[in-house]
Design an enzyme around this catalytic site. Sequence first.
Site, PDB file in Angstrom:
ATOM      1  N   CYS A  10      -6.784   1.645   2.242  1.00  0.00           N
ATOM      2  CA  CYS A  10      -7.838   2.663   2.222  1.00  0.00           C
ATOM      3  C   CYS A  10      -7.729   3.595   1.021  1.00  0.00           C
ATOM      4  O   CYS A  10      -8.711   4.216   0.643  1.00  0.00           O
ATOM      5  CB  CYS A  10      -7.799   3.465   3.523  1.00  0.00           C
ATOM      6  N   GLU A  64       0.858  -1.183   0.000  1.00  0.00           N
ATOM      7  CA  GLU A  64       0.000   0.000   0.000  1.00  0.00           C
ATOM      8  C   GLU A  64       0.892   1.229   0.000  1.00  0.00           C
ATOM      9  O   GLU A  64       1.889   1.278   0.730  1.00  0.00           O
ATOM     10  CB  GLU A  64      -0.922   0.038   1.212  1.00  0.00           C
ATOM     11  N   ASN A  93     -12.215  -2.631   0.292  1.00  0.00           N
ATOM     12  CA  ASN A  93     -11.174  -2.742   1.307  1.00  0.00           C
ATOM     13  C   ASN A  93     -11.720  -2.240   2.632  1.00  0.00           C
ATOM     14  O   ASN A  93     -12.159  -1.097   2.735  1.00  0.00           O
ATOM     15  CB  ASN A  93      -9.952  -1.898   0.919  1.00  0.00           C
ATOM     16  N   GLU A  94     -11.718  -3.111   3.644  1.00  0.00           N
ATOM     17  CA  GLU A  94     -12.164  -2.713   4.986  1.00  0.00           C
ATOM     18  C   GLU A  94     -13.530  -2.037   4.935  1.00  0.00           C
ATOM     19  O   GLU A  94     -13.777  -1.036   5.624  1.00  0.00           O
ATOM     20  CB  GLU A  94     -11.149  -1.787   5.662  1.00  0.00           C
TER      21      GLU A  94
END
Length: 794
Positions: free
Chosen positions: A232, A28, A356-357
């Site tokens: 994120c 990331e 994502n999340e």
Amino acid sequence: MTRAQRTLTIYTQERGAELGDLFGIFFEDLNHAADGGLYAELVQNRSFEFDPIDRAEYHALTAWEKIERGGGKAEINVEDSHPLNPRNLHYVAIDIVSEGGGVGMMNLGFNSGIPAKQGETYLFSVYARRDASFDEPVVVTIEGTDGTVHGEATIVVQSSEWTQYAATITANATDTSSRLVIVTKGKGKLYLDMVSLFPEKTFRNRPNGMREDIAALLADLKPKFMRFPGGCLIHDGSLNPDDRDSMYRWKNTLGDIAQRPARRNNWSYNQTLGLGYYEYFLFCEDIGAKPIPILPGGYDPHHKRIVPIDELQPWIDDALDLIEFANGDPSNEWGAIRAQLGHPEPFGLEYVGIGNEEVGEPFFERYPYFHRAIKEKYPDIKIINSAGPFAAGSEYDRGWKSAKENKSDLVDEHYYQSPEWFLANYNRYDTFKADEPKVFLGEYASWGNTYYNALVEAAFMTGLEKNAHAVGLACYAPMLCNVDYINWKPDMIWFNNHEVYGTANYYVQKLFMHHQGDQLLKIEAYGLDEKQENTMKPINGAFALETDRCSFRFWDMKLVNNDSGEMKELNGLSAELSDTDEDRLGGTSLRTLDLGETDWENYTLSLKAQKISGPKGFNLYFGKRDDNNQLIWDFGGWQNQDSALCSSMNGRTSCLTQSIFNVEPDMEYELTLEVSGRQIRAWINNVLFHDTEDKLPVIEPLYYSASYERSTGDVIVKVVNVQENSVSAQIALADLHKTSLTVEVNEMSDHAPDDENTFASPERVSPKQKEFSTVGCSFHYDFPKHSITVFRVR
């Protein structure tokens, strides 16, 4: 019990679940992992596109300084009236007022500067034009901060139209704090854009490539897969792909780097996208890792931006086009684009993640549309759903419910927890079923980069292996961190502009990746049942309230003993906290308030609360023994979107359970917290929001797993001892039918729990290797205290 009675028996012919692609890595772009990190570009803000939208203090000339030599004078301005292209609007104009000894600009690079290394060659390139035609050269140098020239090249800019120029510079000295200097003489204006300096030597010598030392550390892991590009950053942004702060749109990252739009990175810096999807796929290929791209699902939970379902098709098309880009024949549209970029062969994409999340119903309303479309067109692609950023709670449950209903192939779980949590939850996946979606543990780490953190993670990873029927993929996170640009820690690999080292956690991951094996083997322990239980049993101690930049009032605060019925009034039943900006300026801030304490083991705390002002909520502390050991009800946390129960042990916090909740101003809330032993339940306005247990670790005598590797025929046995004392045991390999064994041992031991690797001692905590032979198919071994031992039996 004698040491001979303690036995680990590996049944070499009783093979279980496939380990598959279990252990990999996650990239990331945070902590400047790409620009200023893995991406080898040495110039910061090469296209003059830095902007306050990226970071408040950024501007178009961030990392640049004016140069005026020998009486020269110049005016430096950033313009956009005649851009290089519509996606790269800004460029610099150097207006030569007086040439003197030369005027121009200097780039400061990342960290301490441009890292020049004696004898190494650097590739300079720039787009430039002049408003007058003459032969005065542009001199490009790599210089020390004292002006010493470490290398030089010249270019001649004669055209009034944008033209790309290139030159090579060989450094005659090593200086990690150099500057890139561009100076000219003459008259009129010199215009520059896309100023670039790359080391000629990149990983696998790829143009626009990766920094060799960081990439080599990643390749040395031998990961089965790489998840990218986040995180994120994939879903935090606007819905318009042309916006500077859009969600991450993979099509923006292809082709000529001069045509790739600058992007706001949600970790508060600029993302050039020089490291784009094509480069990610190439890098995965170069290190032998399967690519796992993660795509946005049409919902930004950070800012509640939602794509209407009837407008979702372009987002679905992005996912389908990505699969075609990776796998399609060059006769197809996106396969042809891949071929034009230089890779006619398919990349062999097997997995794709959506979201994502993710938290909130809007994502889970939209996920099925992606899932159906992908499975209809590409039935062999494995699709990864999302289970939020925490290990338990309503959003975690919502993600799993969605995965089961849609028959997702995997579910992406994330959690960052204390070492104690990892030990207490070593058996987390024992009850997960083989016929349901598999777990993709896409982000996990214990809080810290010490040897003890790595030791605990190794113990947990043996549990992941033993549950390969349910756990399909797992990767430690985050992977990379530039020491001068820290957004998050711990991290697996740390670097500056010229050095890099792997943490203790890195070496644990490397051990497990190198010695994963292909198929589980049955392993049984005899005589290893002397578990160490934590003596700190009940959740009791002090209570406190805390808020941050908010104002609250509390009343009807009561504590009831659930065994005896005794009741205590806390703080005279009422309290107020006010920590607003005005309070801070006026010196009247009251941020925290102690409410007393209890030694009860079975109690209910109730109170009423009302937010007067502020952006979020408050914390209720209970079971508080000191500031580093306490339980927390985070009421209105993370952008005022959460209610969470957390446990802090030795200063490291674990989220036990989380639900979506927003604290509204002026609304009255009735809160009830029930504690019984280590069980915790919490209600908001008489609705049960949380029901959890704060487990304490029960230390196993040894943590272990075993596997079989097909290519070598080796039996691999991993044993982790987290105790303060050594443990002796007999290792027996049943059904092997050999008269002798050769045993390779890779072991991490003889380290203090708080030992860490550093730039000065990059391998202080790392494995040592030895080998021995046996007569027969068993051998005795003393597992040192705090040790990680991997046997490879041939």
